[in-house]
Design a protein around this motif. Structure first.
Motif, PDB file in Angstrom:
ATOM      1  N   ASP A  92       0.830  -1.212   0.000  1.00  0.00           N
ATOM      2  CA  ASP A  92       0.000   0.000   0.000  1.00  0.00           C
ATOM      3  C   ASP A  92       0.858   1.253   0.000  1.00  0.00           C
ATOM      4  O   ASP A  92       0.624   2.195  -0.764  1.00  0.00           O
ATOM      5  N   THR A  93       1.852   1.249   0.901  1.00  0.00           N
ATOM      6  CA  THR A  93       2.713   2.423   1.052  1.00  0.00           C
ATOM      7  C   THR A  93       3.539   2.636  -0.215  1.00  0.00           C
ATOM      8  O   THR A  93       3.730   3.765  -0.656  1.00  0.00           O
ATOM      9  N   GLU A 134       1.364   4.161  -2.748  1.00  0.00           N
ATOM     10  CA  GLU A 134       1.072   5.535  -2.368  1.00  0.00           C
ATOM     11  C   GLU A 134       2.251   6.450  -2.745  1.00  0.00           C
ATOM     12  O   GLU A 134       2.051   7.572  -3.218  1.00  0.00           O
ATOM     13  N   VAL A 136       1.992   7.124  -6.327  1.00  0.00           N
ATOM     14  CA  VAL A 136       0.940   8.113  -6.601  1.00  0.00           C
ATOM     15  C   VAL A 136       1.477   9.525  -6.390  1.00  0.00           C
ATOM     16  O   VAL A 136       1.258  10.419  -7.221  1.00  0.00           O
ATOM     17  N   VAL A 137       2.189   9.731  -5.296  1.00  0.00           N
ATOM     18  CA  VAL A 137       2.747  11.060  -5.016  1.00  0.00           C
ATOM     19  C   VAL A 137       3.773  11.437  -6.088  1.00  0.00           C
ATOM     20  O   VAL A 137       3.798  12.577  -6.573  1.00  0.00           O
ATOM     21  N   MET A 170      -4.184   3.898   7.015  1.00  0.00           N
ATOM     22  CA  MET A 170      -4.875   4.287   5.773  1.00  0.00           C
ATOM     23  C   MET A 170      -5.094   5.798   5.737  1.00  0.00           C
ATOM     24  O   MET A 170      -4.960   6.439   4.692  1.00  0.00           O
ATOM     25  N   THR A 206      -1.689   7.683   4.789  1.00  0.00           N
ATOM     26  CA  THR A 206      -1.360   7.681   3.366  1.00  0.00           C
ATOM     27  C   THR A 206      -2.435   8.436   2.585  1.00  0.00           C
ATOM     28  O   THR A 206      -2.125   9.127   1.623  1.00  0.00           O
ATOM     29  N   VAL A 256      -1.838  12.238   2.491  1.00  0.00           N
ATOM     30  CA  VAL A 256      -0.757  12.642   1.593  1.00  0.00           C
ATOM     31  C   VAL A 256      -1.206  12.533   0.131  1.00  0.00           C
ATOM     32  O   VAL A 256      -0.920  13.416  -0.684  1.00  0.00           O
ATOM     33  N   VAL A 257      -1.936  11.466  -0.201  1.00  0.00           N
ATOM     34  CA  VAL A 257      -2.442  11.325  -1.566  1.00  0.00           C
ATOM     35  C   VAL A 257      -3.419  12.455  -1.893  1.00  0.00           C
ATOM     36  O   VAL A 257      -3.392  13.023  -2.989  1.00  0.00           O
ATOM     37  N   ALA A 274      -1.473  15.620  -2.596  1.00  0.00           N
ATOM     38  CA  ALA A 274      -0.806  15.537  -3.898  1.00  0.00           C
ATOM     39  C   ALA A 274      -1.820  15.687  -5.036  1.00  0.00           C
ATOM     40  O   ALA A 274      -1.569  16.407  -6.013  1.00  0.00           O
TER      41      ALA A 274
END
Lengths: 232, 113
Positions: free
Chosen positions: A71-72, A75, A78-79, B63, B66, B69-70, B73
């Motif tokens: 997941d991380t 993520e 994605v960033v 969850m 993250t 942060v998503v 962004a």
């Protein structure tokens, strides 16, 4: 009937339909939420029970960088993608030389000059706490990115002077760290199946890489968004 | 327990308010903010689910981290697209000129909404 009135009527219909639909959706979602059992999920106890194998002492960090590390990783990508989108839209290779919207007040510039080192210390402190208590890479990165933006808005250049190659390295360092960890663990055993002493080292290294990449990417996203409005 | 119900029901309200905002509002900036309201609702639901555990369920907590942060962004990427669109609209409206690339930054800054 003029086209203006027709548009207004259509607008009213659209708003009415949306509000009614919204109320129906509220009813459906409330029913769904009320159907969730109020007892704690068993996964929480399991996450805490297996903490010893993860190499960290805090369950949230264990979830982020051990149990659900896929997941991380996603993520992080994605960033990174967001930063790439912003740079593409701004038609820039990096964000060097992007100027803030207005000249800072003298008092603001002086205040931020004093505040910035403290913010950096708070960010590093939050990261250093991540393995054993509340804090971690994401909180630290958010503070560091905020500090960088504050400095930029107050007349300092900060990330706006980072050259292209260093910028690329900073943006991709976390993704690179994940790739190295996946390949390394796959060679030794199974991909991302790390535990014990090795896990402690891997978690700290990945956490530091995530801090750098997320903090830098967030700063790039906002400087790049600024640059996207310039020119034709 | 009580906070689980309160947080999750508030989350439902935020998600639907945001969705209605995306559909009803005209103007990309308002819609971007509405998407953020929806996202806040989703994150709040995770918070509510985590609050069922007396010590705080670590899985939804991670969850949320993250997710925030998503969200930031994605909001930044949306802002960049909106600003680019605005700069192009200003140019198409004849307010830009051929030497616009040098002075365009200042003009776009003045045109900020």
């Amino acid at each position: 009937m003029s086209s203006g009135t027709r548009t207004a009527t259509l607008d009213r219909v659209r708003v009415t339909v949306t509000v009614i639909g919204g109320l129906v959706l509220v009813a459906v979602l409330v029913a769904a939420v009320l159907a969730v059992p109020p007892e704690p999920a068993p996964v929480a106890d399991r996450a805490r029970a297996r903490l010893g194998a993860t190499g960290v002492d805090h369950p949230v960090t264990a979830v982020l960088l051990s149990y659900r590390v896929y997941d991380t990783w996603l993520e992080i990508v994605v960033v990174l993608a967001a930063a790439m989108v912003v740079l593409l839209v701004a038609r820039r290779a990096d964000v060097s030389g992007v100027v803030p919207p207005r000249r800072p007040e003298p008092l603001q510039a002086r205040y931020v000059h004093l505040l910035a080192p403290v913010l950096v210390m708070i960010g590093v402190f939050l990261v250093s706490r991540g393995t054993h208590t509340v804090g971690g890479a994401f909180q630290g990165a958010a503070v560091l990115a905020g500090a960088a933006l504050l400095v930029w808005l107050s007349g300092g250049s900060g990330v706006a002077t980072v050259p292209f190659h260093l910028e690329t390295a900073l943006l991709t360092v976390a993704h690179a760290a994940f790739v190295v960890v996946v390949v390394g663990t796959a060679v030794v055993g199974a991909p991302l199946a790390y535990r014990g002493t090795a896990a402690a080292v891997i978690v700290v290294v990945v956490e530091l890489a995530v801090t750098v990449a997320v903090a830098y990417a967030l700063a790039v996203v906002f400087l790049g968004a600024r640059a996207a409005g310039a020119g034709r | 327990m009580a906070s689980f119900r309160l947080l999750s029901l508030t989350a439902v309200v935020l998600v639907v308010l945001g969705l209605v905002g995306v559909i009803v509002r005209r103007g990309p900036l308002a819609q971007l903010i509405a998407v953020n309201v929806m996202g806040a609702g989703a994150l709040l639901l995770f918070g509510g689910v985590a609050a069922r555990d007396p010590a705080g369920d670590p899985v939804p907590h991670a969850m949320i981290l993250t997710g925030i942060v998503v969200t930031v962004a994605a909001t930044g990427a949306g802002t960049a697209l909106i600003r680019r669109l605005h700069a192009l609209e200003v140019y198409d409206a004849g307010l830009g000129d051929e030497s616009g690339s040098a002075s365009g930054g200042g003009r776009a800054a003045e045109g900020d909404r």
